[in-house]
Design a protein around this motif. Structure first.
Motif, PDB file in Angstrom:
ATOM      1  N   LEU A 103      70.448  68.644  28.155  1.00 29.03           N
ATOM      2  CA  LEU A 103      69.981  68.595  26.769  1.00 29.03           C
ATOM      3  C   LEU A 103      69.598  69.970  26.232  1.00 29.03           C
ATOM      4  O   LEU A 103      69.716  70.217  25.026  1.00 29.03           O
ATOM      5  N   SER A 149      66.968  71.749  25.322  1.00 30.09           N
ATOM      6  CA  SER A 149      66.233  71.679  24.054  1.00 30.09           C
ATOM      7  C   SER A 149      65.869  73.059  23.516  1.00 30.09           C
ATOM      8  O   SER A 149      65.677  73.224  22.303  1.00 30.09           O
ATOM      9  N   LEU A 152      69.545  72.245  19.520  1.00 33.35           N
ATOM     10  CA  LEU A 152      70.657  71.471  18.966  1.00 33.35           C
ATOM     11  C   LEU A 152      70.175  70.290  18.130  1.00 33.35           C
ATOM     12  O   LEU A 152      70.707  70.039  17.045  1.00 33.35           O
ATOM     13  N   TYR A 211      76.306  67.223  20.522  1.00 32.65           N
ATOM     14  CA  TYR A 211      76.264  67.487  21.961  1.00 32.65           C
ATOM     15  C   TYR A 211      77.643  67.200  22.591  1.00 32.65           C
ATOM     16  O   TYR A 211      78.104  67.939  23.464  1.00 32.65           O
ATOM     17  N   ARG A 217      79.819  69.914  24.620  1.00 31.14           N
ATOM     18  CA  ARG A 217      80.150  69.671  26.036  1.00 31.14           C
ATOM     19  C   ARG A 217      81.653  69.707  26.271  1.00 31.14           C
ATOM     20  O   ARG A 217      82.147  70.251  27.271  1.00 31.14           O
ATOM     21  N   TRP A 248      79.316  73.984  28.483  1.00 36.29           N
ATOM     22  CA  TRP A 248      78.041  74.713  28.516  1.00 36.29           C
ATOM     23  C   TRP A 248      78.194  76.154  29.006  1.00 36.29           C
ATOM     24  O   TRP A 248      77.217  76.767  29.440  1.00 36.29           O
ATOM     25  N   SER A 252      79.573  61.446  23.440  1.00 38.13           N
ATOM     26  CA  SER A 252      78.578  61.118  22.413  1.00 38.13           C
ATOM     27  C   SER A 252      77.762  59.898  22.813  1.00 38.13           C
ATOM     28  O   SER A 252      76.541  59.845  22.585  1.00 38.13           O
ATOM     29  N   TYR A 282      75.368  61.037  25.612  1.00 38.77           N
ATOM     30  CA  TYR A 282      74.261  61.839  25.076  1.00 38.77           C
ATOM     31  C   TYR A 282      73.320  60.983  24.231  1.00 38.77           C
ATOM     32  O   TYR A 282      72.098  61.215  24.225  1.00 38.77           O
TER      33      TYR A 282
END
Length: 679
Positions: free
Chosen positions: A479, A481, A485, A500, A504, A509, A621, A624
């Motif tokens: 994630l 943070s 995002l 996300y 990905r 990443w 999606s 996530y």
């Protein structure tokens, strides 16, 4: 054993005091490493700019793991000025390090540029690549040596393409009479097979005059297949000209299937095509008529001889039938596939869809039932068809303190982790790969988890890419943070889970990812796109290299995603297709087949890369969404109907549960299979 309140307070006080004492050296160590990293960055920047002041900046860094990178950077900057003694001193000090290997390689290139062949020979080691191998042969020739084909050239000759440094060596070999006609044709044939038209054309001039046109036909078939097909009727009927005609026809079919058809009608009686060549031409023609969705495409695919069928022709028979919504033809196409292909999740899903459309509800349910246990795009769609929760069965990686300690003691891994910490991800990956070369799966697994703890997320993404390791969702779908995002996606008006998913799929990443088209960073933006998005949104633009900063990349990438979504009624799946293939191509596909259901439309996209990309993004999606919220928006909701507005789901929107059915649960929570690569 129980204690009264007073003794408990006393013991707790002792523990607190001990913890405070331990915290002091830990805090000091953290401050020390932070200071070293700051000093290294400053010294490294100075060394890369040729500033001798790097030594002053690095005064306290001699025991820092990355110190050897500093003198190497200074030497690399002055590569055209330094002498061999300076390089040899560095190599003697750091013989086994990656910067030493780079310095040797780069200085050898410099010695070759200087024509200092004696110095080159003294420093050269085999195995440094084709350019330096050819430079070493040049050094030998300069010293009066001669070439022996088997000893000096055979390995190079087997390659379809060679660097320019090899040209003088090949010329010398030609002058020595080593490049016989048979050897020339051997390399020309390999180069033609590999699509290296330049190699074919350059070697043609050394062939006997009578053979040269044939070699040039092979080059033309790659470079200009339309012209080659047009000219082929005047070529002599030989084996190699037949190969050139086959190549030209199949190349032309990819661009202009109708013109290739006409060429085939003219040439099929002109050359002695083998059965394999005829099958290849027929299959390619049928395949690219199918990607054009020609009226006769389905019939042509069905009519192909069994020996001409390939996985691609079997699949496109099903795709054309799907685009026509001819459900009996879909069933027949899937059932005609080889067993291994038929077991692919896409075809299991569409087999179920076709059976349901034909009223075979029980058979369709059976198809969907096993597929719904898989946490994939088609598994999620199957679960939606059945109205059941998504089968997401997370694993947790067990701690292994002993292995962690032994890994952290490895100098190579220390350098890798430090290089990442000072924002040098490319050399970090090189150190990582060397440090873990030959390591077993369990060791790679623990190392990836260590990297993940330090914010180096792509190591786990690549390490856990098959088997039960796919269920390490916390490691495979970070994630992060700190990169912002979620707030950036919300500010842009798009679903964070979708953003996300795009990130990905685009970069796995890797913050320094860079494509052949110059797309950069986590969300793979072109510098021109980044500049445009910044201008449209009143954001600061610092140039293309700022796209390697995760915070900047995400801020711009989420706005670009929002812009792409606005082109397609807010639809995330169509915007994903546009993000990959370009919005204009998606517009063309919509004009031709815009009445199809979303899942069928995705299957009909002509580009394999885009079909797989959209499926991957939408599955990511879902995962996530689950990671962020515990429940998910159904995938079928995300696949909005073409032409209907899609709005990001409200907080109270219907959501779907996630469960781990016993049929999908792993046998052991720590049973993990890792792989070296993958996303």
């Amino acid at each position: 054993m129980f204690l009264s309140a007073a003794p408990r307070r006393f013991i707790c006080g002792l523990l607190a005091a001990a913890g405070a004492l331990l915290a002091v050296p830990q805090a000091q160590a953290a401050a020390s490493i932070d200071a070293q990293r700051i000093a290294f960055k400053q010294a490294y920047a100075a060394a890369n700019q040729g500033d001798p002041g790097w030594r002053t900046l690095a005064a306290g860094l001699h025991d820092y793991p990355l110190y050897p990178y500093l003198p190497a950077a200074a030497l690399e900057h002055d590569i055209r000025l330094i002498d061999r003694a300076a390089v040899e001193d560095y190599l003697a000090s750091y013989p086994d390090l990656i910067p030493a290997a780079d310095l040797r390689r780069d200085f050898l290139r410099e010695l070759a540029r200087r024509n200092d062949w004696a110095g080159f020979t003294a420093l050269y080691q085999p195995g440094l690549g084709d350019t330096l191998a050819c430079d070493a042969l040049q050094a030998s020739l300069a010293g009066g040596g001669t070439l022996d084909f088997q000893r000096d050239l055979a390995a190079l000759w087997a390659k379809p393409d060679l660097p320019g440094a090899c040209d003088p060596v090949l010329s010398a070999a030609h002058d020595q009479g080593l490049l016989t006609t048979a050897r020339l044709w051997d390399r020309i044939d390999r180069a033609a097979e590999a699509g290296k038209a330049g190699t074919v054309a350059s070697l043609a001039s050394w062939l006997p005059a009578a053979d040269q046109p044939t070699a040039l036909h092979l080059a033309q078939a790659w470079r200009d297949p339309a012209a080659a097909v047009a000219a082929a009727s005047s070529w002599t009927s030989s084996e190699r000209n037949t190969r050139a005609a086959t190549l030209a026809l199949t190349r032309l079919a990819r661009r202009q299937s109708t013109s290739a058809d006409a060429g085939w009608q003219t040439l099929q009686g002109r050359f002695p095509f083998s059965e394999a060549q005829r099958n290849h031409i027929l299959a390619t023609l049928a395949l690219f008529h199918a990607t054009d969705f020609d009226d006769r495409a389905l019939a042509r695919l069905i009519a192909l001889p069994p020996t001409a069928q390939t996985d691609a022709t079997f699949e496109w028979r099903a795709r054309v039938a799907l685009a026509r919504q001819n459900w009996p033809a879909v069933i027949a196409a899937i059932e005609a596939m080889p067993a291994a292909l038929r077991q692919d999740g896409e075809w299991r899903y569409f087999h179920g869809r076709a059976l349901a459309a034909q009223g075979h509800a029980a058979e369709a349910k059976n198809q969907f039932k096993t597929l719904a246990d898989e946490a994939t795009f088609f598994g999620f769609l199957a679960a939606d068809e059945l109205g059941q929760p998504y089968a997401i069965c997370p694993l947790t990686l067990a701690d292994d303190p002993a292995r962690q300690a032994s890994l952290l003691a490895l100098p190579g891994l220390q350098r890798a982790l430090e290089l990442f910490a000072v924002d040098l991800p490319k050399p970090a990956r090189r150190e990582w790969n060397r440090a873990l070369q030959g390591a077993d799966q369990a060791t790679v697994r623990v190392a990836a988890a260590l990297a993940n703890q330090r914010g180096w997320y792509d190591r786990a993404v690549f390490a856990f890419s098959s088997g039960d390791a796919l269920r390490l969702y916390d490691l495979r779908f970070p994630l992060a943070s700190q990169d912002g995002l979620v707030p950036q996606a919300e500010a842009a008006g798009i679903d964070p889970a979708w953003a996300y998913g795009i990130l990905r799929a685009e970069s796995a990443w890797m913050s320094d990812a860079r494509s052949g088209a110059d797309a950069r960073g986590l969300m793979q933006l072109l510098p021109s796109t980044g500049a445009l998005v910044a201008r449209r949104n009143g954001m600061t633009w610092g140039g293309g290299d700022t796209l390697y900063d995760p915070v900047t990349n995400i801020a711009l990438g989420t706005r670009y995603l929002a812009h792409m979504a606005s082109r397609f009624d807010g639809s995330p799946w169509l915007a994903s297709a546009g993000y990959n293939a370009g919005p204009n191509r998606v517009d063309q596909w919509l004009a031709a087949r815009g009445t199809l259901a979303p899942d069928v439309f995705i299957a009909s996209m002509p580009f394999k890369e885009t079909r797989e990309y959209v499926a991957r993004v939408m599955a990511f999606s879902v995962i996530y969404d689950w990671r962020l919220n515990g429940t998910v928006i159904p995938l079928t909701t995300r696949l909005s109907t073409i032409g209907q507005p899609y709005a990001t789901a409200a907080a109270n929107a219907a959501r779907k549960a996630v469960s781990c059915p016993s049929s999908a649960a792993p046998a052991a929570a720590t049973s993990v299979v890792s792989a070296a690569d993958g996303r």
